[in-house]
Design an enzyme around this catalytic site. Structure first.
Site, PDB file in Angstrom:
ATOM      1  N   TRP A  21       0.912  -1.106   0.122  1.00 20.36           N
ATOM      2  CA  TRP A  21      -0.103   0.084  -0.188  1.00 20.36           C
ATOM      3  C   TRP A  21       0.767   1.243  -0.015  1.00 20.36           C
ATOM      4  CZ3 TRP A  21      -1.254  -4.430   2.195  1.00 20.36           C
ATOM      5  CH2 TRP A  21      -2.429  -5.123   1.917  1.00 20.36           C
ATOM      6  N   CYS A  40      -6.593  -5.338  -1.622  1.00 23.47           N
ATOM      7  CA  CYS A  40      -7.762  -6.039  -1.235  1.00 23.47           C
ATOM      8  C   CYS A  40      -8.537  -6.778  -2.360  1.00 23.47           C
ATOM      9  CB  CYS A  40      -8.709  -5.417  -0.119  1.00 23.47           C
ATOM     10  SG  CYS A  40      -9.635  -3.989  -1.246  1.00 23.47           S
ATOM     11  N   HIS A  61     -13.599  -1.860   1.079  1.00 26.36           N
ATOM     12  CA  HIS A  61     -12.837  -3.121   1.340  1.00 26.36           C
ATOM     13  C   HIS A  61     -13.281  -4.224   0.393  1.00 26.36           C
ATOM     14  CE1 HIS A  61      -9.800  -5.775   2.870  1.00 26.36           C
ATOM     15  NE2 HIS A  61     -10.824  -6.455   3.864  1.00 26.36           N
ATOM     16  N   ASP A 105     -11.577 -13.369   4.606  1.00 32.52           N
ATOM     17  CA  ASP A 105     -10.836 -12.279   4.019  1.00 32.52           C
ATOM     18  C   ASP A 105      -9.396 -12.650   4.087  1.00 32.52           C
ATOM     19  OD1 ASP A 105      -9.938 -10.005   3.483  1.00 32.52           O
ATOM     20  OD2 ASP A 105     -10.768  -8.908   4.998  1.00 32.52           O
ATOM     21  N   TYR A 153      -7.043   3.923   0.165  1.00 31.80           N
ATOM     22  CA  TYR A 153      -8.346   3.335   0.234  1.00 31.80           C
ATOM     23  C   TYR A 153      -8.543   2.747   1.670  1.00 31.80           C
ATOM     24  CZ  TYR A 153      -7.151  -1.635  -0.814  1.00 31.80           C
ATOM     25  OH  TYR A 153      -6.816  -2.884  -0.679  1.00 31.80           O
TER      26      TYR A 153
END
Length: 778
Positions: free
Chosen positions: A329, A365, A424, A447, A610
């Site tokens: 990220w 993600c 997400h 996840d 984000y």
């Protein structure tokens, strides 16, 4: 303007007809540009046939443990010595197997009935809990009165009968459900056909096959090893399998569909991109089995989808276990591929397999989710990618999202570890949950994005969506974390002079909006928020929130209420601000009381990843607001293009924070609103009709929305059954210039297909497009 020819780099064709793909031909036209970079073409093909059973078997006197499995050629059939007659001659021949045909053809009965005809490979790919057929050629006719025959199936490095990884399949007269058995259904001279039954709880994975025969009690058994293996998958078509899904259209969508949609952006500006899951592509099944093998999960645990999903959740990210994908990220992807450039799971999984488990760079993600969907569908577990807008990240298990201010109402950065991501993406997978109280089967949240550890490993789920909806966060796995993502309240705290904190405001509708997934049977967006939470503000929703909070680290957070008579809301016109233009929003302030009110609003806007992490503030200002009784005022707020043009990160997202205090009542006002700057789409126009084996073309057009040059622009183009994935290096594109790219390709598969393209460059991300192409047989 005449177009230039470009060399492109690509991967090997991975369609259902390998070797049928033509060379890539690309034409590129750039208006207002003189020349473009070229890049040498190249492709690499790698094949790996994995079988953990192919190790030498050690001597053992136990029938329960087979330490290793050794595959050897069968002995030559014994030549009988002449005796008094042909019948006596046959009786004296020791029974042995000459060959085994697993009937694994893609167009054969097994693959068709088991819904595995789309997979590549010549192994027998079947689903558990369902019969399949194999053919044996013997050295003589089979005599049911005196001959003995059984099958041995072994999976894993240490097959054990007691663990279900060494299966002895007996020959029986009648097949019963829920057990391993085989029955002779056809005889033809020296050939017999067996119908083999497996239980719906069988361990999934790769099995080696051995046929053992004997003719009398005193005679040593003869074995024959099949040259091919069996791949066992979960079975959503079998009612006894815990992954059973009873709707055929949903099975087509959540198991068999190899293309989908993943949503991103903000709740008011929902973007969608097409994703190629490609679970049937060449090498993908091998990659999924390799992931299970590399996880060190005991093969005996691979019969339980809860275990498998939990392991997959951990293995898709590279933390802890050198899994598939490295998260990044930072905004610097120079030594890998930018997360926004991927449009497919295929290339990532094939890279991971071909490198023998070297993590691929990079993902965020939606990439983690796309790969998870691919792997779960490939293994037979119904799955979908799910996007939650305004998704909370609870770091302290409080089940609230906490924002801390100091005495002067300034944010205390080091305390504000909780965040709210613009969006997400995670996954839902479908299964019964016999390990939970009744009523908690169905969709389960899982996840693979590494956020917080679960039992010491970066993974999350499977968590029952029904449990999340009702606030039953004490049910495994990781239900509190997912509950906080979709339904936590945002609590604002202010530090007092003595160093303690008091709750000054709460937002009950701050997180968990427009939870989205692709609709069944179409490319429309389906809103599934109602599956994750009751209607906002309803008594059921409040009960769920307060039930959950009692199990968090701040169980008394709802003990006191805060009165309010002034409200602040941020509104957006239409689809919101566009990249390259000034961003305009409206701030609506309402006085709900019968008395005048005065306040000073402090606003600051920051560039935001984000995930909810702020990069830095780019504009601050104060607004003095005076309100008459019951008055509403609208304040126009503008962020000029010049102030954000050099500051944006991947998702072009911004966070506007408002705070203030009402003079008369000391009521604290606080509001946080995230928004993104909309980017243009790639326009893809097919040229001519599409036929299998006939060349066609498609024109891809892009106009730079910025008044500045885009540097190092790269297009990625892919279409399952149309065009192999490859890159086109465009180079620099001037401000407001238009690029036209013409792709030439030969479709290899009939039916509805999708051509997907994305643009990758440092200054502009999330630019992509898709075209629907119906390919006809000639």
């Amino acid at each position: 303007m005449p177009g230039e020819r470009l060399a492109v780099r690509g991967t090997s064709e991975v369609g259902r007809f390998p070797g049928a793909a033509p060379p890539i031909r690309v034409e590129l036209t750039i208006h207002n540009e003189e020349e473009k970079k070229q890049e040498e073409g190249g492709c690499r093909r790698w094949f790996r046939k994995m079988c953990p059973c192919c190790c030498k078997r050690q001597n053992s006197t136990s029938n329960d443990v087979t330490d290793k499995v050794e595959y050897v050629k069968p002995p030559e059939p014994a030549k009988p010595k002449p005796e008094n007659g042909e019948a006596k001659e046959i009786e004296g021949i020791k029974l042995s197997v000459c060959s085994v045909d697993l009937l694994s053809s893609k167009m054969g009965q097994n693959r068709q009935e088991h819904h595995t005809d789309l997979y590549h490979g010549d192994e027998l790919i079947i689903r558990r809990g369902q019969t399949f057929q194999i053919e044996l050629e013997l050295n003589r006719p089979f005599n049911a009165d005196s001959d003995k025959l059984h099958l041995d199936l072994r999976t894993g490095p240490l097959p054990m009968v007691s663990k279900g990884t060494h299966v002895i399949v007996p020959l029986v007269d009648h097949l019963d459900d829920e057990r391993w058995e085989a029955k002779i259904v056809e005889k033809n001279v020296n050939k017999i056909k067996l119908s083999v039954n497996s239980p719906a709880s069988a361990v999934i994975g790769l099995y080696g096959v051995t046929v053992t025969t004997s003719s009398s009690k005193d005679e040593a058994a003869t074995t024959h090893n099949s040259s091919k293996n069996i791949v066992m998958l979960f079975n959503p078509w079998c009612e006894e399998d815990v992954v059973f899904l009873d709707d055929e259209e949903e099975r087509k969508e959540y198991v068999l569909n190899d293309i989908g949609r993943i949503y991103y952006g903000t709740e008011k500006q929902i973007g969608a991109r097409t994703w190629n899951f490609g679970q049937f592509h060449e090498g993908i099944l091998e990659a999924c089995l390799f992931i299970l093998e590399k996880s060190d999960m005991p093969p005996s645990g691979r019969g339980d989808p809860v275990n498998v999903v939990r392991v997959i959740s951990a293995m898709i990210n590279a933390q802890d276990d050198f899994g598939v994908l490295v998260g990044n990220w930072s905004g610097d992807y120079s030594d890998g591929v930018s997360p926004s450039a991927w449009s497919s799971s295929v290339e990532i999984l094939r890279k991971y397999l071909s490198s023998n488990g070297t993590p691929v760079s990079y993902g965020q993600c939606w990439v983690f989710s796309g790969i998870t969907t691919t792997v779960l569908r490939c293994l037979g577990i119904p799955a979908r990618s799910v996007t939650n807008f305004q998704s909370a990240h609870d770091t302290d298990v409080s089940l609230t999202t906490d924002v801390y201010f100091d005495e002067n109402m300034k944010l205390i950065d080091y305390l504000n570890s909780d965040s709210v991501w613009n969006f997400h993406v995670w996954n839902d997978c479908w299964m019964a949950r016999p390990d939970l109280p009744p009523g908690h089967g169905g969709w389960q949240a899982v996840d693979s994005t590494p956020q917080e550890t679960s039992q010491g490993t970066f993974r999350c789920g499977p968590a029952s969506v029904n449990a999340i909806r009702s606030g039953q966060v004490y049910l495994k796995h990781d239900t509190p974390f997912v509950f906080a993502e979709v339904n936590s309240d945002k609590i604002y705290w202010q530090r007092k002079l003595d160093g303690t904190f008091r709750q000054i405001q709460s937002e009950k509708k701050a997180v968990g909006h427009c939870i989205s997934t692709k609709a069944v049977g179409s490319d429309e967006r389906a809103d599934i928020t109602h599956l994750y939470k009751h209607q906002e503000g309803s008594e059921e929703e409040r009960i769920a929130v307060e039930t959950a909070s009692r199990y968090g680290s701040k169980p008394d957070v709802y003990s006191s209420a805060v009165a309010e008579d002034v409200s602040v809301e941020v509104k957006m016109e239409g689809e919101g601000p566009r990249m390259g233009a000034d961003a305009q929003l409206s701030i609506l302030v309402k006085n709900l009381s019968s008395q005048p009110r005065r306040t000073t609003l402090h606003s600051q806007v920051a560039v935001m990843y984000y995930t909810g992490v702020l990069k830095g503030t780019i504009k601050k200002e104060q607004m003095h607001v005076e309100l008459l009784p019951n008055e509403e005022k609208t304040i126009e707020w503008v962020l000029p293009y010049q102030q954000y043009q050099n500051q944006l990160v991947d998702q072009a997202a911004l966070m506007l924070t408002l705070s203030g205090r009402v003079n008369e009542t000391q009521q604290v006002l606080a509001n946080q609103t995230s928004f993104r700057l909309r980017t243009p789409d790639l326009n893809i126009t097919p040229l001519g009709d599409a036929f299998v084996g006939k060349e066609m073309a498609a024109k891809i057009t892009f106009t730079n929305p910025l008044p500045r040059m885009l540097k190092g622009v790269v297009f990625r183009v892919e279409g399952l059954g149309l065009q192999k994935g490859h890159e086109v290096v465009v180079g620099d594109v001037g401000g407001h210039s238009t690029v036209t790219l013409t792709e030439h390709f030969i479709p290899t598969q009939p039916g509805p297909r999708k051509l997907v393209a994305s643009l990758d460059c440092k200054q502009l991300t999330q630019v992509h497009g898709v075209a629907d192409i119906v390919v006809l047989e000639q």
